[in-house]
Motif scaffolding. Structure first.
Motif, mmCIF file in Angstrom:
data_model
loop_
_atom_site.group_PDB
_atom_site.id
_atom_site.type_symbol
_atom_site.label_atom_id
_atom_site.label_comp_id
_atom_site.label_asym_id
_atom_site.label_seq_id
_atom_site.Cartn_x
_atom_site.Cartn_y
_atom_site.Cartn_z
ATOM 1 N N VAL A 30 0.841 -1.198 0.000
ATOM 2 C CA VAL A 30 0.000 0.000 0.000
ATOM 3 C C VAL A 30 0.873 1.244 0.000
ATOM 4 N N SER A 31 1.941 1.225 0.790
ATOM 5 C CA SER A 31 2.791 2.419 0.891
ATOM 6 C C SER A 31 3.482 2.761 -0.423
ATOM 7 N N LEU A 109 -2.537 -9.482 -0.666
ATOM 8 C CA LEU A 109 -3.614 -8.493 -0.633
ATOM 9 C C LEU A 109 -4.357 -8.522 0.701
ATOM 10 N N THR A 110 -4.615 -9.709 1.208
ATOM 11 C CA THR A 110 -5.317 -9.834 2.487
ATOM 12 C C THR A 110 -4.510 -9.207 3.608
ATOM 13 N N HIS A 111 -3.228 -9.481 3.635
ATOM 14 C CA HIS A 111 -2.394 -8.941 4.713
ATOM 15 C C HIS A 111 -2.190 -7.434 4.561
ATOM 16 N N GLU A 112 -2.111 -6.953 3.343
ATOM 17 C CA GLU A 112 -2.030 -5.504 3.134
ATOM 18 C C GLU A 112 -3.322 -4.831 3.611
ATOM 19 N N LEU A 113 -4.466 -5.445 3.330
ATOM 20 C CA LEU A 113 -5.737 -4.887 3.786
ATOM 21 C C LEU A 113 -5.797 -4.893 5.309
ATOM 22 N N TYR A 114 -5.416 -5.991 5.940
ATOM 23 C CA TYR A 114 -5.450 -6.057 7.406
ATOM 24 C C TYR A 114 -4.565 -4.977 8.016
ATOM 25 N N THR A 115 -3.374 -4.800 7.463
ATOM 26 C CA THR A 115 -2.462 -3.782 7.991
ATOM 27 C C THR A 115 -3.052 -2.385 7.805
ATOM 28 N N LEU A 116 -3.603 -2.129 6.636
ATOM 29 C CA LEU A 116 -4.209 -0.827 6.373
ATOM 30 C C LEU A 116 -5.384 -0.572 7.324
ATOM 31 N N ALA A 117 -6.239 -1.573 7.511
ATOM 32 C CA ALA A 117 -7.399 -1.415 8.393
ATOM 33 C C ALA A 117 -6.968 -1.248 9.848
ATOM 34 N N ALA A 118 -5.859 -1.871 10.230
ATOM 35 C CA ALA A 118 -5.359 -1.710 11.597
ATOM 36 C C ALA A 118 -4.849 -0.287 11.822
ATOM 37 N N ARG A 119 -4.298 0.318 10.779
ATOM 38 C CA ARG A 119 -3.756 1.679 10.900
ATOM 39 C C ARG A 119 -4.786 2.754 10.625
ATOM 40 N N PRO A 121 -8.712 3.455 10.589
ATOM 41 C CA PRO A 121 -10.064 2.993 10.925
ATOM 42 C C PRO A 121 -11.071 3.125 9.780
ATOM 43 N N ALA A 122 -10.854 4.041 8.867
ATOM 44 C CA ALA A 122 -11.782 4.228 7.750
ATOM 45 C C ALA A 122 -11.869 2.992 6.853
ATOM 46 N N PHE A 123 -10.905 2.089 6.942
ATOM 47 C CA PHE A 123 -10.918 0.881 6.112
ATOM 48 C C PHE A 123 -11.472 -0.325 6.856
ATOM 49 N N ARG A 124 -11.794 -0.159 8.128
ATOM 50 C CA ARG A 124 -12.262 -1.299 8.926
ATOM 51 C C ARG A 124 -13.625 -1.806 8.488
ATOM 52 N N ASP A 125 -14.429 -0.944 7.876
ATOM 53 C CA ASP A 125 -15.730 -1.430 7.437
ATOM 54 C C ASP A 125 -15.584 -2.530 6.388
ATOM 55 N N ILE A 126 -14.505 -2.493 5.610
ATOM 56 C CA ILE A 126 -14.272 -3.544 4.614
ATOM 57 C C ILE A 126 -13.972 -4.859 5.322
ATOM 58 N N THR A 127 -13.068 -4.833 6.310
ATOM 59 C CA THR A 127 -12.729 -6.067 7.019
ATOM 60 C C THR A 127 -13.893 -6.527 7.885
ATOM 61 N N ASP A 128 -14.618 -5.597 8.496
ATOM 62 C CA ASP A 128 -15.778 -5.977 9.317
ATOM 63 C C ASP A 128 -16.833 -6.681 8.458
#
Length: 193
Positions: A30-31, A109-119, A121-128
């Motif tokens: 992502v970075s 991709l899954t781990h990049e999403l998890y890391t992004l959502a952990a950092r 909060p605006a991306f947590r709705d995707i993981t939730d």
């Protein structure tokens, strides 16, 4: 009067940009994902990025939502096909050994999403939403607590598979996953004392 050139139509451009974004995330994280890199990967003019997306956050949301839906669709198909608890157990083993953890692309991709959502909060709705959909699929065959435990087991085993040395799963690996699923979902309910 100069002759007008026909306007180039590209109805799939937005989808191509989203797919290219996922490719860039796999390659650079992502970075390392930028409008310029995604435009180059999608073979579109840089101006197309701002035409289709308000910014990088919107593009990443679209891309990760697409990824989450894709993985969730496979998960749900496998669980829907199971006709009883025993087939559901085998489906969970298949999710870990044949679906979720087999593609390096999906793992990254899954781990990049998890890391992004952990950092962020605006991306947590995707993981939730992804976790809720997975649990609903598991709850077709298991109670909510067991579904939650299975979901955590699937995620944990997927992480371990991602970090293990690359290679083909051995029968012992598959047996270990089957044993773990069986321990969480015993074939017969425990007797009350």
């Amino acid at each position: 009067m100069p002759e007008r050139r026909p306007r180039r139509t590209d109805p799939d451009r937005r989808d191509r940009i989203i797919d290219a974004c996922l490719d860039v995330v796999v390659a650079s994280g992502v970075s390392g994902t930028s409008h310029r890199r995604v435009a180059a990967a999608a073979d579109v003019p840089l101006g197309s990025m701002t035409y289709h997306f308000t910014g990088m956050d919107e593009l990443l949301r679209e891309a990760f939502s697409r990824h989450a839906r894709s993985v969730s669709d496979r998960f749900e198909e496998r669980m829907t096909a199971a006709r009883d608890a025993e087939e559901a157990r085998r489906a969970v083993v298949g999710l870990v050994t044949a679906d979720v953890a087999t593609s390096r692309r999906d793992l990254v991709l899954t781990h990049e999403l998890y890391t992004l959502a952990a950092r962020e909060p605006a991306f947590r709705d995707i993981t939730d939403a992804w976790m809720a959909r997975s649990r609903r699929a598991l709850e077709r065959h298991f109670d909510p607590t067991t579904a939650r435990l299975l979901d955590a087991l699937i995620e944990g085993l997927t992480i371990h598979r991602a970090l293990d040395a690359p290679g083909v799963l051995t029968p012992a690996d598959v047996a270990l996953v089957a044993d773990a699923v069986e321990r969480i979902t015993p074939a017969r309910p425990a007797r009350r004392r």
